[in-house]
Design an enzyme around this catalytic site. Sequence first.
Site, mmCIF file in Angstrom:
data_model
loop_
_atom_site.group_PDB
_atom_site.id
_atom_site.type_symbol
_atom_site.label_atom_id
_atom_site.label_comp_id
_atom_site.label_asym_id
_atom_site.label_seq_id
_atom_site.Cartn_x
_atom_site.Cartn_y
_atom_site.Cartn_z
ATOM 1 N N SER A 215 -18.504 -7.106 7.265
ATOM 2 C CA SER A 215 -17.129 -7.541 7.052
ATOM 3 C C SER A 215 -16.701 -7.394 5.597
ATOM 4 O O SER A 215 -16.756 -6.329 5.038
ATOM 5 C CB SER A 215 -16.982 -8.989 7.503
ATOM 6 O OG SER A 215 -17.315 -9.133 8.832
ATOM 7 N N ASP A 433 -13.007 -3.934 17.672
ATOM 8 C CA ASP A 433 -13.297 -4.986 16.699
ATOM 9 C C ASP A 433 -12.003 -5.734 16.404
ATOM 10 O O ASP A 433 -11.026 -5.134 15.949
ATOM 11 C CB ASP A 433 -13.853 -4.359 15.415
ATOM 12 C CG ASP A 433 -14.331 -5.387 14.401
ATOM 13 O OD1 ASP A 433 -13.690 -6.457 14.274
ATOM 14 O OD2 ASP A 433 -15.345 -5.129 13.733
ATOM 15 N N HIS A 460 -16.940 -8.320 16.601
ATOM 16 C CA HIS A 460 -16.853 -8.050 15.169
ATOM 17 C C HIS A 460 -18.250 -8.033 14.576
ATOM 18 O O HIS A 460 -18.912 -9.054 14.524
ATOM 19 C CB HIS A 460 -16.001 -9.112 14.486
ATOM 20 C CG HIS A 460 -15.877 -8.890 13.005
ATOM 21 N ND1 HIS A 460 -15.492 -7.681 12.462
ATOM 22 C CD2 HIS A 460 -16.089 -9.716 11.952
ATOM 23 C CE1 HIS A 460 -15.473 -7.782 11.144
ATOM 24 N NE2 HIS A 460 -15.841 -9.001 10.813
#
Length: 488
Positions: A215, A433, A460
């Site tokens: 991320s 995602d 994700h």
Amino acid sequence: MHRAVGLAALAVLLAACTSAPPAAPPASSPPPDLGKFTTQKLAWTPCGDGLDCAHLTVPLDYAAPDGKTVTVGLLRHKATKQRIGSLVVNPGGPGGQGTSTAAALAKTPAATPLLERFDLVGFDPRGVGTSEPRLTCRTDAEVDADRAADIESDLSPAGVKKQLAETTAYGAKCTEGTKYGKEFLANVGTRDVVRDLDVLRAALGDEKLTYLGYSYGTQIGAAYAEAYPRNVRALLLDGAVDLAQGLVESLVTQAAGFQDALTEFGKWCACPVAGSTEAFQRLVRPLIAKPLPAGTRKLSFEDAVTGTFAGLYSRGDWPALKAALAQVAQGNGRTLLAFADDYYQRDPDGHYSGAIDAYFAVRCVDHNRLTDRAEIDRAHEKMLAGAPFLAGGTPDTSELDICSTWPVPPTSAEHAPRPAGLPKTLVVSTTHDPATPHQQGIDLAKDLGGVLLTHEGVQHTVFLQGNGCVDRAGIAYLIDGTAAETRC
């Protein structure tokens, strides 16, 4: 602030992400006057479960390395077999704690091949977790009150003035509540985290960096690649973001990503309470006027949206999310509130980790300022056009306002990275995602001249989470440097 802390922080957790831009890179590798930091001996001490902990000392301000210092919290699992070097990991956020991520990965069977060959090292970015000083803006009670507050929909001049006053007060609290005040806030962004990461690489004794970023951690990795391309051995970036996106575009695309995930959830669920956007709106919109009982607390509209965000991150959470939404239909908000608590990192005793405050502090120095009210309103319209399930009768402008009144100026700006001399990188991106849509991974891989691994799924981040195809490819890359365009 209100719903901004649910919408603007779409990605604050271990598996969370924001699409903030990369920090502007330093002109070169650490200059000679950083020698006392790069050559420091880390004082590792046992901290349970076979793990070691330490603190890395770094300059508060890299422009004044002989001045004040701060520390970065570290956690290490030593290699069990023939050691290649260190594998440094960051989970995202901003606000995620790499120490807890490393501790979790040390117990993950899928990570065994990496645990054999690398010292797994997690770090908490400056101001976060075990790093010192901690970024502190609000008390636990203040965060609870903000989450429970009714949505403000007063768009009159007086209403807008009140919103701006609240966000200005928030910045002042961050200044007053954190050691070194504005000086710390001015040096908490990705630009400085990247510099810390290179000091860490040197202090670990690694000539080149091997890095795993999830991320927002992909932003750190990509910014490092641009700043220190010749110091890179391998970068695996999972849940990648498009670093050239501005604040508005990043929030709009992220919101659309969650709309896509809700649509996929609705197909799977086929349930009357959340099988469509319309059904979801009918379920949660009444909470604006009348929050739902949730044990000793209340489930607000914004917490219902945030809890749904949390449940959409991984398909494995969908059964629990379905049950939580069914409970809301029956008048019980306890489980969906628990989803929101987990998202905000609120423990059972009511204490918060501070991740949300770290999120805003980093975002506000990583982005160009947006202060034009008309542009903010247009952004809100675009966001709701792509994600109608978020409609709540009030503009989602608070994060933009927080940054527009932030007490220190930005230290970075949006741009596409163009690192020269960078070895092959591996970018992992999932087709559905919710937080970092697949196109962003495509764009990042192109910008870095890297290899793209596409995972077909709805979640994700995916590496070391049980997908054999992804795990085999990622492990081979980190150990041997081998990578090829792959679809799993």
